[in-house]
Design an enzyme around this catalytic site. Structure first.
Site, mmCIF file in Angstrom:
data_model
loop_
_atom_site.group_PDB
_atom_site.id
_atom_site.type_symbol
_atom_site.label_atom_id
_atom_site.label_comp_id
_atom_site.label_asym_id
_atom_site.label_seq_id
_atom_site.Cartn_x
_atom_site.Cartn_y
_atom_site.Cartn_z
ATOM 1 N N VAL A 145 -9.679 136.721 42.137
ATOM 2 C CA VAL A 145 -10.747 137.253 41.281
ATOM 3 C C VAL A 145 -10.182 137.704 39.939
ATOM 4 C CG1 VAL A 145 -12.422 139.129 41.042
ATOM 5 C CG2 VAL A 145 -12.157 137.965 43.245
ATOM 6 N N ARG A 176 -17.118 131.673 43.867
ATOM 7 C CA ARG A 176 -16.702 130.959 45.084
ATOM 8 C C ARG A 176 -15.359 130.319 44.810
ATOM 9 N NH1 ARG A 176 -21.580 127.043 45.078
ATOM 10 N NH2 ARG A 176 -21.040 127.334 42.905
ATOM 11 N N LYS A 188 -23.765 143.367 45.731
ATOM 12 C CA LYS A 188 -22.663 142.500 46.180
ATOM 13 C C LYS A 188 -22.657 142.367 47.706
ATOM 14 C CE LYS A 188 -18.891 140.308 46.510
ATOM 15 N NZ LYS A 188 -18.310 139.177 45.903
ATOM 16 N N ASN A 211 -23.668 138.779 49.827
ATOM 17 C CA ASN A 211 -22.769 138.074 50.737
ATOM 18 C C ASN A 211 -23.284 138.116 52.171
ATOM 19 O OD1 ASN A 211 -21.020 137.113 48.897
ATOM 20 N ND2 ASN A 211 -19.302 138.434 49.419
ATOM 21 N N CYS A 218 -13.941 136.516 51.953
ATOM 22 C CA CYS A 218 -15.078 137.384 51.595
ATOM 23 C C CYS A 218 -16.066 137.612 52.730
ATOM 24 C CB CYS A 218 -15.796 136.791 50.392
ATOM 25 S SG CYS A 218 -14.823 136.954 48.909
#
Ligand code: UDX
Length: 451
Positions: A20, A163, A213, A217, A269
């Site tokens: 990230v 991604r 967030k 997800n 993730c």
């Protein structure tokens, strides 16, 4: 360089040169900002300074090298240099799971403390790492506790939705940018930084941004487990989940994406964020049973792969099982949380010989499995004399296959297709025993075992 150039150039620091952090730093530099990317791993910084990239992410090497040459991006292992440089400081350090599933926030706390001690002018500190709701508040308290000079600061939340494998595209063309702030200054600065992307910007309070967030997800993971649950029903009645997914996905309210049934989701993730969200809810007094079930269904899908092999071969001991794909998805070498790990462990426990091929993830798999597997040089070497081929990752190179060659070289023409990449009709015509996920199973090859 990106055609979208920032109107106002900011000095930005990104703390953490992981996936990230590195993508964020190089993309912000590409938008024209002056970016310092800091990591306390000196070996990693040495590599990056030499123009080498420690991870596989398409396009990243080029982006880093162009922006380094243009003077928009540099790397350091000095926190002091990063804090002095950046008016805006993104925290992109790891938040690994503890045994309980709760996120370990000690790296975030550590960075917040160091920033507090080093800052000598206004700083906007932005959480980029995936963190539990209310972390912003804790970061702010930590900075207030340890701050040494009387300078103003803001904290903001700006979750990432990148991604792996398409992270640069996702950064440059986001569906939305989420900015959680509690001051006008922070809102203005972040809006200016992201302005050139021309994407919808959602401004919220910090806690809502943090929750967006986790909720995003978890929702995506829920979609995958939902279609996997439906796939179990499809198998029982002989329906085809691919058609069912298409049929429901064309409803705009549902959408086509994240409805691919198979051996389930992995990665750094979804599994981690699901656990963290379940844990956050528990701490807040809510038992998020829905998400626990999402997780359970996903675990079941991995076991199903081995069950499908057993259903055909009966005993796995001494059988040669070929595996195509190890990365948790194509276009990455990442095997964190990858279904292949559980699948291989189960096969080895049952006494199988495993022969593996993945175009990118072999080195990472060797670190985990060492001498326990045979690592093939290419996909066809892996299937030599195999009793079964399992497709674990849907790399493009596995899609166009010479099935006649495969049939000649395998001991049994038997495929367990964990990503439903092959055409049922074709496999039937070619005489394979074929077990997809949520599709009619072909349990008899036309001419049986190769002589
Ligand atoms: C995810 C989120 O998509 C991204 O927004 C977030 O920032 C980080 O987590 P990533 O983990 O890189 O990104 O991969 P993603 O493409 O979302 O796939 C996750 C897993 O789900 C993979 O193992 C993939 O194979 C699996 N998957 C995905 C399915 O099994 N079925 C699907 O329909 C889609």
């Amino acid at each position: 360089m990106s055609k979208n150039i920032a109107r106002k150039v900011y000095n930005i620091s990104v703390i953490g040169a992981g996936h990230v952090g590195l993508v964020t730093a190089s993309c912000l530099a590409d938008l024209g900002h002056k970016v310092c990317c800091m990591d306390n791993d000196s070996a990693k910084i040495d590599l990056l300074q030499k123009g080498e990239i420690p991870i596989y992410e398409p396009g990243l090497k080029e982006l880093v090298s162009t922006n380094t040459l243009q003077g928009n991006l540099f790397f350091t292992n000095s926190m002091e240099e990063a804090v002095v440089h950046g008016e805006v400081i993104f925290i992109a350090v790891g938040t690994p799971p503890k045994e309980s599933g709760e996120a370990d926030l000690s790296y975030v706390e550590n960075v917040a403390r160091e920033i507090a001690q080093l800052m000598d002018s206004y700083k906007l500190i932005v959480e980029k790492s995936t963190v539990p709701v209310e972390t912003g508040e804790k970061v702010k308290n930590t900075i207030n506790l340890y701050i040494e000079k009387d300078v103003p600061f803001d904290v903001a939340s700006n979750p990432e939705f990148l991604r792996e494998g398409s992270a640069i595209h996702d950064f440059m063309h986001p569906d939305r940018v989420v900015i959680g702030v509690d001051s006008e200054r922070a809102e203005r600065v972040l809006t200016e930084i992201y302005g050139p992307l021309n994407a919808p910007i959602i401004i919220t309070d910090i806690k809502s941004a943090e929750l967006i967030k986790h909720a995003s997800n978890s929702f995506l993971a829920m979609k995958i487990s939902f279609i996997n649950a439906v796939s179990r029903i499809c198998e029982k009645v002989g329906a085809d989940v691919e058609k069912v997914a298409q049929g429901i996905g064309l409803d705009k309210r549902i959408g086509q994406e994240f409805l691919k049934a198979g051996i389930g989701f992995g990665g750094s993730c979804f599994p981690k964020d699901l656990d963290a969200f379940i844990h956050i809810a528990e701490n807040l007094g809510y038992d998020f049973k829905l998400l626990k079930e999402v997780k359970r269904i996903n675990e079941e899908q991995k076991r199903l792969a081995v069950q499908k092999i057993k259903d055909v071969l009966w005993i796995i001991k001494d059988k040669k099982i070929a595996i195509w794909g190890g990365a948790f998805k194509p276009e990455t070498d990442d095997i964190r949380g990858a279904p292949v790990i559980d699948i291989i462990n189960e096969l080895l426990n049952e006494g199988a010989t495993v022969s593996l091929y993945d175009p990118q993830a072999m080195e990472n798999l060797k670190i985990i499995f060492g001498e326990k597997l045979h690592y093939a040089d290419d996909k066809y070497q892996a299937i030599e004399d195999a009793d079964c081929l399992v497709i674990v990752t849907e790399w493009d190179e596995f899609r166009n296959i010479d099935f006649d060659f495969l049939r000649q070289r395998m001991k049994l023409p038997f495929i367990v297709d964990g990503r439903n990449i092959f055409s049922l009709q074709k496999l039937q015509d070619k005489g394979f025993i074929y077990c997809g996920f949520g599709r009619p199973q072909i349990t008899n090859s036309k001419s049986g075992v190769k002589k």
